[in-house]
Design an enzyme around this catalytic site. Structure first.
Site, PDB file in Angstrom:
ATOM      1  N   GLN A 178      36.462   9.628 -10.179  1.00 15.24           N
ATOM      2  CA  GLN A 178      37.520   9.700  -9.162  1.00 15.24           C
ATOM      3  C   GLN A 178      38.865   9.297  -9.762  1.00 15.24           C
ATOM      4  O   GLN A 178      39.884   9.938  -9.509  1.00 15.24           O
ATOM      5  CB  GLN A 178      37.173   8.803  -7.976  1.00 15.24           C
ATOM      6  CG  GLN A 178      35.992   9.327  -7.194  1.00 15.24           C
ATOM      7  CD  GLN A 178      35.570   8.406  -6.062  1.00 15.24           C
ATOM      8  OE1 GLN A 178      36.196   7.386  -5.814  1.00 15.24           O
ATOM      9  NE2 GLN A 178      34.505   8.762  -5.382  1.00 15.24           N
ATOM     10  N   ASP A 324      25.048   7.333  -8.357  1.00 15.51           N
ATOM     11  CA  ASP A 324      24.711   7.692  -6.974  1.00 15.51           C
ATOM     12  C   ASP A 324      23.200   7.745  -6.745  1.00 15.51           C
ATOM     13  O   ASP A 324      22.752   7.792  -5.595  1.00 15.51           O
ATOM     14  CB  ASP A 324      25.336   9.045  -6.608  1.00 15.51           C
ATOM     15  CG  ASP A 324      26.857   8.945  -6.494  1.00 15.51           C
ATOM     16  OD1 ASP A 324      27.378   7.820  -6.331  1.00 15.51           O
ATOM     17  OD2 ASP A 324      27.525   9.983  -6.592  1.00 15.51           O
ATOM     18  N   ARG A 355      26.080  -1.909  -2.429  1.00 13.05           N
ATOM     19  CA  ARG A 355      24.788  -1.244  -2.645  1.00 13.05           C
ATOM     20  C   ARG A 355      23.807  -2.088  -3.454  1.00 13.05           C
ATOM     21  O   ARG A 355      22.747  -1.590  -3.812  1.00 13.05           O
ATOM     22  CB  ARG A 355      24.988   0.118  -3.308  1.00 13.05           C
ATOM     23  CG  ARG A 355      25.338   1.189  -2.332  1.00 13.05           C
ATOM     24  CD  ARG A 355      25.279   2.583  -2.938  1.00 13.05           C
ATOM     25  NE  ARG A 355      25.860   3.517  -1.989  1.00 13.05           N
ATOM     26  CZ  ARG A 355      26.418   4.675  -2.314  1.00 13.05           C
ATOM     27  NH1 ARG A 355      26.454   5.049  -3.583  1.00 13.05           N
ATOM     28  NH2 ARG A 355      26.931   5.454  -1.383  1.00 13.05           N
ATOM     29  N   ARG A 397      23.781   7.046   1.205  1.00 10.69           N
ATOM     30  CA  ARG A 397      22.797   6.984   0.108  1.00 10.69           C
ATOM     31  C   ARG A 397      21.687   5.975   0.438  1.00 10.69           C
ATOM     32  O   ARG A 397      20.542   6.154   0.038  1.00 10.69           O
ATOM     33  CB  ARG A 397      23.466   6.590  -1.210  1.00 10.69           C
ATOM     34  CG  ARG A 397      24.622   7.499  -1.634  1.00 10.69           C
ATOM     35  CD  ARG A 397      24.211   8.625  -2.566  1.00 10.69           C
ATOM     36  NE  ARG A 397      25.375   9.409  -2.933  1.00 10.69           N
ATOM     37  CZ  ARG A 397      25.490  10.737  -2.794  1.00 10.69           C
ATOM     38  NH1 ARG A 397      24.506  11.452  -2.301  1.00 10.69           N
ATOM     39  NH2 ARG A 397      26.580  11.358  -3.159  1.00 10.69           N
TER      40      ARG A 397
HETATM   41  C1  S3P Z   1      32.481  10.905  -7.404  1.00 11.59           C
HETATM   42  C2  S3P Z   1      32.477   9.963  -8.394  1.00 11.59           C
HETATM   43  C3  S3P Z   1      31.670   8.732  -8.330  1.00 11.59           C
HETATM   44  C4  S3P Z   1      30.543   8.861  -7.326  1.00 11.59           C
HETATM   45  C5  S3P Z   1      31.013   9.427  -6.020  1.00 11.59           C
HETATM   46  C6  S3P Z   1      31.621  10.798  -6.204  1.00 11.59           C
HETATM   47  C7  S3P Z   1      33.365  12.072  -7.542  1.00 11.59           C
HETATM   48  O1  S3P Z   1      32.503   7.645  -7.932  1.00 11.59           O
HETATM   49  O2  S3P Z   1      29.939   7.602  -7.118  1.00 11.59           O
HETATM   50  O3  S3P Z   1      29.926   9.537  -5.117  1.00 11.59           O
HETATM   51  O4  S3P Z   1      33.216  13.054  -6.790  1.00 11.59           O
HETATM   52  O5  S3P Z   1      34.246  12.026  -8.410  1.00 11.59           O
HETATM   53  P1  S3P Z   1      33.392   6.816  -8.992  1.00 11.59           P
HETATM   54  O6  S3P Z   1      34.380   7.723  -9.568  1.00 11.59           O
HETATM   55  O7  S3P Z   1      34.014   5.724  -8.181  1.00 11.59           O
HETATM   56  O8  S3P Z   1      32.404   6.295  -9.999  1.00 11.59           O
END
Ligand code: S3P
Length: 437
Positions: A178, A324, A355, A397
């Site tokens: 992200q 995830d 979690r 989840r």
């Molecule tokens: C995601 C990145 C992950 C993941 C989330 C979706 C994405 O998060 O846990 O469910 O779509 O880029 P982080 O970037 O915080 O690790």
């Protein structure tokens, strides 16, 4: 999740699961195609757009920012089509309310990257869960690019005063797709080159998606760069099935004697499929067959069958690629013969719920021998679960993981707030009923 009263679901033990299925479109990829479609010129058509609440939040936010979107959801997951009339780079409009990302951190963080380059003020917010999630990881680098972002305690609401950005080089402190994506999205608008370096690779859907929209992406080891300002072209794209949704069935089949599930048209991007290696280590019979590249994303068939379970250890370096799926692996470990030790996973505490605490509490409530650690958990599969009542803690989840654990219990279990599954997998409990044989 906000608003309506939560729904509880009773899950009966399963003697066997079997069958063939397809899963809804991938959540991570759907977010990215919608956001890039909004920044492109011309129309973007997204087939099999994810049907969960998180991806609806992305469309709702984009509409609030002036984007015209047509959304036609058919009776079949494969028929969900979204059409976006792009506004062009920098073309979003100032919203006259705060922009609400619901439960979706991907929506909020990626939009922060885009809005940092728009010359107006936006407030991004979300539901109570999202308002507890850390945003410093995007605030710091976006401020370094020249935008002004603030929040009271590092959590949403996030106020953004956007403007002209300059490209930067940034090494992410925590492995996060992200954060990487927010910076690359900002970098599309910035003057010059933006490079994001990671210490451990994270999912690369943004890099693959950018190429579809006509953007040159340079990758070198764990670094990825874009040059701005960039012009994106609208396109027609198809989303593969969500591997993280398929993971629920893969784990359930691995857990329950004589079970076998076969999932077609599912995303098999290697930055997402680390779970499969871990399932093999735990004893399951796993096979994949790559049959096509759905618009830059590897896609194919996944088959998982039960074989006697063994206890396993997940090491810290494996955590980012499994982030995830760790609740599901914990559920697997509660089944006969299983067991799991996870360390180096304190990032789990910053997700839709804590979690680690909520997962261990829920599994213990179902009868598991589970212990919380500061950065992970230990589950000893030395007993059959009795069944009980587990609280999903408004976390999709966890709702799915508790259901998968409950399938191996001696008696029925109740999942409190089971409707949290709607965030990523609205049809989850219906599909579970179909797979019972
Ligand atoms: C995601 C990145 C992950 C993941 C989330 C979706 C994405 O998060 O846990 O469910 O779509 O880029 P982080 O970037 O915080 O690790």
């Amino acid at each position: 999740m906000d608003g309506t009263a939560a729904t509880n679901v009773v899950v009966e033990p399963a003697s066997r699961l079997g069958g063939h299925l397809v899963c809804p479109g991938d959540k991570s990829i759907s977010h990215r195609y919608a956001l890039l479609g909004a920044l492109a010129t011309g129309r973007t058509t997204i087939t099999r757009y994810a049907t969960g609440a998180d991806c609806s939040s992305t469309l709702k936010c984009l509409r609030t920012l002036g984007v015209t979107i047509l959304n036609q959801t058919g009776p079949d997951v494969a028929e969900s089509i979204v059409e976006i009339d792009g506004c062009g780079l920098g073309g979003l409009s100032e919203a006259n309310t705060s922009v609400d990302a619901g439960n979706s951190a991907t929506t909020l963080r990626l939009l922060a990257g885009i809005l940092a380059a728009h010359p107006f003020r936006t407030t991004l917010t979300g539901d109570p869960s999202l308002r507890r999630r850390p945003m410093d990881r995007v605030i710091k680098p976006l401020c370094a690019m020249g935008a002004q972002l603030s929040s009271e305690d590092g959590c949403p609401p996030l106020t953004i005063n956007g403007g002209t950005l300059r490209g930067i080089e940034w090494t992410t402190a925590v492995p996060s797709a992200q954060v990487k994506s927010a910076l690359l999205f900002a970098g599309l608008h910035a003057n010059g080159k933006t490079t994001v370096r990671e210490r451990i690779a994270t999912r690369d859907h943004t890099e693959r998606a950018l190429a579809l929209f006509g953007i040159e992406v340079a990758r070198s080891g764990l670094a990825v760069s874009v040059k701005g300002p960039a012009a994106l072209r609208g396109c027609a794209v198809k989303v593969p099935g969500d591997f993280s949704s398929a993971a629920g069935w893969a784990v359930a089949a691995a857990a329950i004697p004589q079970s076998k599930v076969d999932i077609t048209d599912v995303g098999l991007n290697p930055t997402r499929t680390a779970l499969l290696n871990v399932l093999s280590r735990a004893g399951a019979i796993v096979s994949t067959e790559l049959d096509r590249h759905a618009d830059g994303e590897p896609c194919g068939r996944l088959t998982v069958a039960h074989r006697n379970l063994r206890p396993i250890v997940v090491s810290p370096s494996e955590v980012p690629a499994l982030i995830d799926e760790l609740p599901l692996l914990a559920a697997l470990a509660t089944h006969r013969g299983g067991g799991l030790t996870v360390t180096g996973a304190s990032e789990l505490r910053t997700k839709e719920s804590d979690r680690i605490t909520a997962l261990v509490a829920g599994l213990r409530a179902l009868g598991a021998n589970a212990t919380e650690q500061p950065d992970g958990f230990i589950i000893v599969g030395d007993r059959s679960l009795a069944g009980g009542t587990a609280n999903a803690a408004a976390d999709h989840r966890l709702a799915i993981a508790f259901a998968v654990a409950a399938l191996g219990a001696e008696g029925p279990s109740t999942i409190l707030g089971a409707d949290a599954v709607d965030v990523s997998y609205p049809g989850f409990f219906k599909t579970l009923a179909l797979l019972r044989t």
